[in-house]
Design an enzyme around this catalytic site. Structure first.
Site, PDB file in Angstrom:
ATOM      1  N   LYS A   1      -2.801  -0.018 -24.941  1.00  0.00           N
ATOM      2  CA  LYS A   1      -3.829  -0.012 -25.994  1.00  0.00           C
ATOM      3  C   LYS A   1      -2.142   0.104 -27.068  1.00  0.00           C
ATOM      4  O   LYS A   1      -1.842  -0.712 -27.152  1.00  0.00           O
ATOM      5  CB  LYS A   1      -4.941   1.287 -26.468  1.00  0.00           C
ATOM      6  CG  LYS A   1      -6.137   1.159 -25.347  1.00  0.00           C
ATOM      7  CD  LYS A   1      -7.055   1.439 -26.215  1.00  0.00           C
ATOM      8  CE  LYS A   1      -8.132   1.683 -24.808  1.00  0.00           C
ATOM      9  NZ  LYS A   1      -8.401   2.415 -24.312  1.00  0.00           N
TER      10      LYS A   1
ATOM     11  N   ASP B   1      -7.966  13.450 -24.244  1.00  0.00           N
ATOM     12  CA  ASP B   1      -7.483  11.570 -24.199  1.00  0.00           C
ATOM     13  C   ASP B   1      -7.387  11.146 -24.938  1.00  0.00           C
ATOM     14  O   ASP B   1      -7.763  11.066 -26.165  1.00  0.00           O
ATOM     15  CB  ASP B   1      -9.697  11.649 -24.194  1.00  0.00           C
ATOM     16  CG  ASP B   1      -9.652   9.959 -23.349  1.00  0.00           C
ATOM     17  OD1 ASP B   1      -8.655   9.253 -23.648  1.00  0.00           O
ATOM     18  OD2 ASP B   1     -10.352   9.327 -23.391  1.00  0.00           O
TER      19      ASP B   1
ATOM     20  N   TYR C   1       0.855  -1.425  -0.188  1.00  0.00           N
ATOM     21  CA  TYR C   1      -0.226   0.091   0.034  1.00  0.00           C
ATOM     22  C   TYR C   1       0.801   1.640   0.083  1.00  0.00           C
ATOM     23  O   TYR C   1       1.748   1.467   0.264  1.00  0.00           O
ATOM     24  CB  TYR C   1      -0.523   0.068   1.117  1.00  0.00           C
ATOM     25  CG  TYR C   1      -2.576  -0.228   0.599  1.00  0.00           C
ATOM     26  CD1 TYR C   1      -3.299   0.776   0.289  1.00  0.00           C
ATOM     27  CD2 TYR C   1      -3.271  -1.195   0.825  1.00  0.00           C
ATOM     28  CE1 TYR C   1      -4.358   0.807  -0.401  1.00  0.00           C
ATOM     29  CE2 TYR C   1      -4.397  -1.963   0.674  1.00  0.00           C
ATOM     30  CZ  TYR C   1      -4.726  -0.429   0.142  1.00  0.00           C
ATOM     31  OH  TYR C   1      -6.454  -0.662  -0.637  1.00  0.00           O
TER      32      TYR C   1
ATOM     33  N   ARG D   1      -2.360  -2.786 -17.765  1.00  0.00           N
ATOM     34  CA  ARG D   1      -4.036  -2.379 -17.952  1.00  0.00           C
ATOM     35  C   ARG D   1      -3.480  -1.406 -16.792  1.00  0.00           C
ATOM     36  O   ARG D   1      -3.309  -1.438 -15.854  1.00  0.00           O
ATOM     37  CB  ARG D   1      -5.160  -3.007 -17.454  1.00  0.00           C
ATOM     38  CG  ARG D   1      -5.531  -3.889 -18.129  1.00  0.00           C
ATOM     39  CD  ARG D   1      -5.781  -4.184 -19.855  1.00  0.00           C
ATOM     40  NE  ARG D   1      -7.222  -3.172 -19.332  1.00  0.00           N
ATOM     41  CZ  ARG D   1      -7.428  -3.872 -19.919  1.00  0.00           C
ATOM     42  NH1 ARG D   1      -8.149  -5.281 -20.943  1.00  0.00           N
ATOM     43  NH2 ARG D   1      -9.275  -3.457 -20.089  1.00  0.00           N
TER      44      ARG D   1
ATOM     45  N   GLU E   1      -0.711   4.526  -0.421  1.00  0.00           N
ATOM     46  CA  GLU E   1      -1.081   5.790  -0.439  1.00  0.00           C
ATOM     47  C   GLU E   1      -0.198   7.370  -0.216  1.00  0.00           C
ATOM     48  O   GLU E   1       0.309   7.511   0.594  1.00  0.00           O
ATOM     49  CB  GLU E   1      -2.517   6.195   0.288  1.00  0.00           C
ATOM     50  CG  GLU E   1      -3.809   4.744  -0.445  1.00  0.00           C
ATOM     51  CD  GLU E   1      -4.827   5.198   0.573  1.00  0.00           C
ATOM     52  OE1 GLU E   1      -4.724   6.455   2.120  1.00  0.00           O
ATOM     53  OE2 GLU E   1      -5.795   4.523   1.157  1.00  0.00           O
TER      54      GLU E   1
ATOM     55  N   THR F   1      -5.138   5.757 -20.944  1.00  0.00           N
ATOM     56  CA  THR F   1      -4.511   4.380 -21.299  1.00  0.00           C
ATOM     57  C   THR F   1      -2.856   4.386 -20.982  1.00  0.00           C
ATOM     58  O   THR F   1      -2.821   4.561 -22.009  1.00  0.00           O
ATOM     59  CB  THR F   1      -5.699   3.173 -21.611  1.00  0.00           C
ATOM     60  OG1 THR F   1      -5.236   3.573 -22.773  1.00  0.00           O
ATOM     61  CG2 THR F   1      -7.235   3.768 -21.027  1.00  0.00           C
TER      62      THR F   1
HETATM   63  N1  DSN Z   1     -13.406  -0.036 -23.861  1.00  0.00           N
HETATM   64  C1  DSN Z   1     -12.806   1.437 -24.635  1.00  0.00           C
HETATM   65  C2  DSN Z   1     -11.876   0.621 -26.103  1.00  0.00           C
HETATM   66  O1  DSN Z   1     -12.878   0.244 -26.291  1.00  0.00           O
HETATM   67  O2  DSN Z   1     -11.776   1.734 -26.841  1.00  0.00           O
HETATM   68  C3  DSN Z   1     -12.785   2.356 -24.386  1.00  0.00           C
HETATM   69  O3  DSN Z   1     -13.625   2.025 -23.011  1.00  0.00           O
END
Ligand code: DSN
Length: 418
Positions: free
Chosen positions: A231, A202, A56, A237, A58, A228
């Site tokens: 991708k 984003d 942990y 993740r 924080e 994120t």
């Molecule tokens: N799950 C993401 C995507 O597939 O683009 C969006 O949240």
């Protein structure tokens, strides 16, 4: 077999181990075209599976609410430093659990409930958390949404400007989940500046392309950038928020203590590893290869008579519009999956069908590029897609295609599988 091997899991919980092995095999055998997915390196997998999950922490490095941060602080500092170097940003917060919490932090930092936010409508290619009605961001904030031009499928910047002038949002989101074309960050910045809004870019889908120089960067245009890490960026993740110096403090406060407790340190370490990989010159080649593959796949699909939103792609993503075909997006995606080609059904702009049974299929080339497929393979993939959609109710033909797909993929190594 899963790599790294999982002997302890196999001994302790054969049921879960069997499922992990089955998923690894599934990922190995399929042509994975889900635009938001990828394959992480074995190094990222190892960091994700490390003892850092036990801790942990924080707070932020040097300012924690738990003792024993001798290792976690340098891990997080490393991830932050690499993120700043990779994107050229003043500040990075690597703690958001994923993309939606990262975007919520933008609301927490710069809006009060009821304030106006502007984002791209979900059916036009935006994200739920950009103010779409069923999301907390659309329920608890006053959301105004822009779209794309019907004739071009491309964002309508005149509409964005008119809406911003009329509605005076405090935050404008650009970016989304189904945008096949380059995002014009300077144009969004000009509009946001004119109305005094914070511009939040984003870049979840295109972060790896930005990092690798295959898409223009929002740094210097958007004050806040959310992404994120899993991708095109090819990490675990997780998520990050990059900011300029002026917006750093508000974002840090919003992430912790505003929204989250302890960061997921095993994920932070894996993000650091992935960012280290993205700093290597080879990552730029990877990013450009993703785009070349997407362009080649788009061209091959057009040749076979498919309609693509915006007529093609500039990035990793293709949005196939099946409106003129005798099949909806959902049965098409299901047929493709049975044929060993993984995609997701998706709304298309001005979709005449419902979101749970829309008219589109979304494709992306980040994962297959990681596997080593090149532009030479894209006509074959387009042929399989065409055949599978035509044979959507012919299970034998779908299984035949799946065997051909598995045969091709057997020649291309997958990190995580040996
Ligand atoms: N799950 C993401 C995507 O597939 O683009 C969006 O949240």
């Amino acid at each position: 077999m899963h790599e790294p091997a999982i002997p302890s899991l196999t001994g302790a919980d054969p049921e879960v181990a069997r499922l992990v092995q089955a998923e690894a095999r599934r990922q190995f055998e399929k042509v994975r075209l889900i635009a938001s997915e990828n394959y992480v390196s074995t190094a990222v997998l190892e960091a994700t599976g490390s003892v850092l999950t036990n801790k942990y922490s924080e707070g932020y490095a040097g300012r924690r609410y738990y003792e024993g941060q001798q290792v976690i602080d340098p891990v997080e500092e490393l991830a932050v430093a690499r993120a700043k170097t990779l994107f050229g940003a003043d500040h990075a917060n690597v703690q958001p659990y994923s993309g939606s919490p990262a975007n919520l932090a933008v609301y927490m930092a710069f809006l009060d409930p009821g304030d106006t936010v502007m984002g791209m409508a979900l059916p036009a290619g935006g994200h739920l958390t950009h103010g779409w009605g069923v999301s907390a961001t659309g329920k608890w904030f006053r959301s105004v949404q822009y779209g794309v031009r019907k004739e071009t499928g491309v964002v309508d910047l005149d509409q964005v400007r008119d809406l911003a002038r009329a509605e005076r949002p405090k935050v404008i989101f650009c970016g989304g989940t189904a945008i096949p074309r380059t995002i014009d960050f300077p144009a969004f910045a000009e509009i946001a500046n004119e109305v005094g809004a914070v511009l939040a870019a984003d870049i979840a889908h295109i972060a790896g392309l930005v990092a690798g120089g295959a898409h223009p960067s929002p740094v210097g245009h958007a004050q806040v950038i959310t992404t994120t890490t899993h991708k095109t960026l090819r990490g675990p993740r997780g998520a990050m928020i990059l900011t300029d110096a002026a917006h750093a403090k508000a974002i840090d406060k919003a992430v912790f203590p505003g929204l989250q407790g302890g960061p997921h340190n095993h994920t932070t370490a894996a993000i650091a590893v992935a960012l280290g990989e993205a700093l290597e010159p080879s990552f730029g080649l990877y990013a450009h290869a993703i785009v070349q593959n997407a362009r080649a796949l788009a061209a091959a699909l057009i040749e076979r008579g498919f309609d693509l939103i915006s007529g093609g792609t500039d990035n990793h993503l293709i949005l196939v519009d099946l409106t003129t075909k005798a099949i909806g997006g959902k049965p098409a995606a299901k047929a493709l999956d049975r044929a060993g080609i993984e995609a997701n059904y998706n709304t298309v702009p001005f979709d005449p069908r419902k979101p749970f049974d829309p008219s589109g299929v979304r494709l992306g080339t980040a994962a297959i590029t990681t596997r080593g497929l090149t532009t030479d393979h894209m006509p074959q993939i387009a042929e399989w897609i065409d055949r599978a959609i035509r044979a959507a109710e012919d299970e034998q033909e779908l299984d035949r295609i799946a065997a051909e797909v598995a045969d091709l993929m057997a020649g291309y190594p997958m990190p995580g599988w040996a």
